[in-house]
Write a protein that holds these residues in place. Structure first.
Motif, mmCIF file in Angstrom:
data_model
loop_
_atom_site.group_PDB
_atom_site.id
_atom_site.type_symbol
_atom_site.label_atom_id
_atom_site.label_comp_id
_atom_site.label_asym_id
_atom_site.label_seq_id
_atom_site.Cartn_x
_atom_site.Cartn_y
_atom_site.Cartn_z
ATOM 1 N N CYS A 84 -6.923 6.535 1.029
ATOM 2 C CA CYS A 84 -7.085 5.815 2.294
ATOM 3 C C CYS A 84 -5.712 5.458 2.842
ATOM 4 O O CYS A 84 -4.702 5.504 2.133
ATOM 5 N N GLY A 85 -5.676 5.129 4.122
ATOM 6 C CA GLY A 85 -4.444 4.678 4.750
ATOM 7 C C GLY A 85 -4.534 3.184 5.046
ATOM 8 O O GLY A 85 -5.616 2.659 5.247
ATOM 9 N N VAL A 86 -3.394 2.527 5.074
ATOM 10 C CA VAL A 86 -3.313 1.128 5.495
ATOM 11 C C VAL A 86 -2.084 0.990 6.390
ATOM 12 O O VAL A 86 -0.962 1.271 5.946
ATOM 13 N N ALA A 87 -2.298 0.597 7.644
ATOM 14 C CA ALA A 87 -1.198 0.432 8.595
ATOM 15 C C ALA A 87 -0.769 -1.023 8.650
ATOM 16 O O ALA A 87 -1.599 -1.917 8.787
ATOM 17 N N ILE A 88 0.536 -1.255 8.517
ATOM 18 C CA ILE A 88 1.075 -2.594 8.724
ATOM 19 C C ILE A 88 1.309 -2.746 10.222
ATOM 20 O O ILE A 88 2.144 -2.054 10.807
ATOM 21 N N MET A 89 0.516 -3.612 10.841
ATOM 22 C CA MET A 89 0.570 -3.777 12.295
ATOM 23 C C MET A 89 1.900 -4.454 12.709
ATOM 24 O O MET A 89 2.463 -5.195 11.957
ATOM 25 N N ARG A 90 2.499 -4.133 13.916
ATOM 26 C CA ARG A 90 1.924 -3.210 14.855
ATOM 27 C C ARG A 90 2.578 -1.842 14.740
ATOM 28 O O ARG A 90 1.951 -0.815 14.990
ATOM 29 N N SER A 91 3.847 -1.784 14.366
ATOM 30 C CA SER A 91 4.552 -0.506 14.391
ATOM 31 C C SER A 91 3.933 0.515 13.446
ATOM 32 O O SER A 91 3.996 1.719 13.705
ATOM 33 N N GLY A 92 3.312 0.050 12.364
ATOM 34 C CA GLY A 92 2.669 0.985 11.454
ATOM 35 C C GLY A 92 1.510 1.736 12.078
ATOM 36 O O GLY A 92 1.157 2.841 11.635
ATOM 37 N N GLU A 93 0.923 1.150 13.133
ATOM 38 C CA GLU A 93 -0.179 1.819 13.824
ATOM 39 C C GLU A 93 0.278 3.083 14.535
ATOM 40 O O GLU A 93 -0.531 3.960 14.831
ATOM 41 N N MET A 106 -10.233 10.265 6.737
ATOM 42 C CA MET A 106 -9.637 9.226 5.899
ATOM 43 C C MET A 106 -9.795 7.853 6.548
ATOM 44 O O MET A 106 -9.531 7.670 7.728
ATOM 45 N N ARG A 107 -10.229 6.887 5.774
ATOM 46 C CA ARG A 107 -10.376 5.518 6.263
ATOM 47 C C ARG A 107 -9.001 4.859 6.347
ATOM 48 O O ARG A 107 -8.120 5.097 5.513
ATOM 49 N N ILE A 108 -8.821 4.004 7.367
ATOM 50 C CA ILE A 108 -7.539 3.335 7.568
ATOM 51 C C ILE A 108 -7.767 1.830 7.725
ATOM 52 O O ILE A 108 -8.511 1.398 8.609
ATOM 53 N N GLY A 109 -7.133 1.051 6.870
ATOM 54 C CA GLY A 109 -7.199 -0.398 6.961
ATOM 55 C C GLY A 109 -6.011 -0.937 7.736
ATOM 56 O O GLY A 109 -5.119 -0.196 8.153
ATOM 57 N N LYS A 110 -5.990 -2.268 7.914
ATOM 58 C CA LYS A 110 -4.937 -2.916 8.696
ATOM 59 C C LYS A 110 -4.455 -4.173 7.987
ATOM 60 O O LYS A 110 -5.243 -4.924 7.405
ATOM 61 N N ILE A 111 -3.148 -4.422 8.087
ATOM 62 C CA ILE A 111 -2.560 -5.668 7.626
ATOM 63 C C ILE A 111 -1.571 -6.135 8.692
ATOM 64 O O ILE A 111 -0.715 -5.354 9.121
ATOM 65 N N LEU A 112 -1.691 -7.377 9.116
ATOM 66 C CA LEU A 112 -0.747 -7.953 10.074
ATOM 67 C C LEU A 112 0.085 -9.011 9.364
ATOM 68 O O LEU A 112 -0.453 -9.980 8.813
ATOM 69 N N VAL A 113 1.394 -8.805 9.373
ATOM 70 C CA VAL A 113 2.338 -9.745 8.770
ATOM 71 C C VAL A 113 3.187 -10.351 9.877
ATOM 72 O O VAL A 113 3.776 -9.617 10.678
ATOM 73 N N THR A 114 3.238 -11.666 9.947
ATOM 74 C CA THR A 114 4.073 -12.346 10.940
ATOM 75 C C THR A 114 5.141 -13.176 10.230
ATOM 76 O O THR A 114 4.970 -13.576 9.084
ATOM 77 N N THR A 115 6.242 -13.391 10.944
ATOM 78 C CA THR A 115 7.351 -14.169 10.389
ATOM 79 C C THR A 115 7.565 -15.423 11.222
ATOM 80 O O THR A 115 7.694 -15.349 12.447
ATOM 81 N N ASP A 116 7.586 -16.574 10.567
ATOM 82 C CA ASP A 116 7.823 -17.842 11.244
ATOM 83 C C ASP A 116 9.255 -17.872 11.779
ATOM 84 O O ASP A 116 10.213 -17.655 11.026
ATOM 85 N N GLU A 117 9.410 -18.125 13.083
ATOM 86 C CA GLU A 117 10.729 -18.086 13.700
ATOM 87 C C GLU A 117 11.653 -19.188 13.180
ATOM 88 O O GLU A 117 12.871 -19.006 13.147
#
Length: 214
Positions: A84-93, A106-117
């Protein structure tokens, strides 16, 4: 072709696409600040496709016997099921298109990671993965590795969901030595495939240029 990259004893873990003239031309168009967006996206899609194709060679295959249209037997290969694929949002998409072109089902999952400014601390704020991901090989999609913090958070979530390090293949376009070294030391069982490792300049604006938000 793929070559192992020796980085502080991680030569079996970090793999780099052969720097052919074709690959270098695509990298040049992506790095060139004067490249129009339509040509940037075209070059990025081509480089992503090359990376995905190379990554697929690292997955397990099984032998099979088929019959040709002329009635002859042929001993060939099929991908072993369970990827399976997993895209790290957003650029991974941006890399999903290339993966779907090679593996339509192929199934594709998603993970969004943000950074505190303020604190600079990265955290996962969205997660959607196949329910049986612990039993799958995972192609983790993320085009730019600078510090490696974003990928670290995403990989930790995969591990929390039962994925073994040995079943993670991180597909990447541009990686810094610092980021690749950090990831390889923290997750020694994982494999990283990139097209270029650089100590100087990483195109961190890749996602913004690709999606037209720069």
């Amino acid at each position: 072709m793929i070559a192992d990259r020796d980085l502080d004893g991680c030569s079996n873990q970090i793999k780099v696409l052969q720097p052919t003239n074709n690959v270098r031309e695509l990298q040049t168009q992506i790095r060139d600040k004067t490249t129009p967006r339509d040509r940037f996206v075209f070059a990025a899609d081509r480089l992503i496709r090359l990376t995905v194709e190379a990554g697929l060679t690292l997955l397990p295959y099984v032998e099979c016997n088929v019959t040709t249209p002329h009635g002859f037997p042929y001993q060939g290969l099929y991908h072993q099921p369970g990827n399976c694929g997993v895209a790290i949002m957003r650029s991974g998409e941006a890399m999903e298109k290339g993966l779907r072109e090679c593996c339509k089902s192929m199934r594709i999952g998603k993970i969004l990671v943000t950074t505190d400014e303020e604190t600079g601390v990265a955290s996962v704020c969205y997660l959607k993965l196949p329910a049986d991901i612990a039993n799958r090989k995972v192609l983790l999609l993320y085009p730019i590795i600078k510090s490696g913090d974003t990928c670290t958070k995403a990989i930790e979530k995969l591990l929390d969901n039962g994925v073994a390090q040995e079943n993670i293949l991180l597909l990447n376009l541009f990686a810094s030595h610092e980021g690749a070294r950090s990831l390889s030391k923290e997750f020694p069982g994982m494999t990283i495939l990139t097209t270029e490792m650089s100590e100087i300049d990483i195109p961190t604006n890749f996602g913004r240029r690709y999606f037209g938000t720069d």
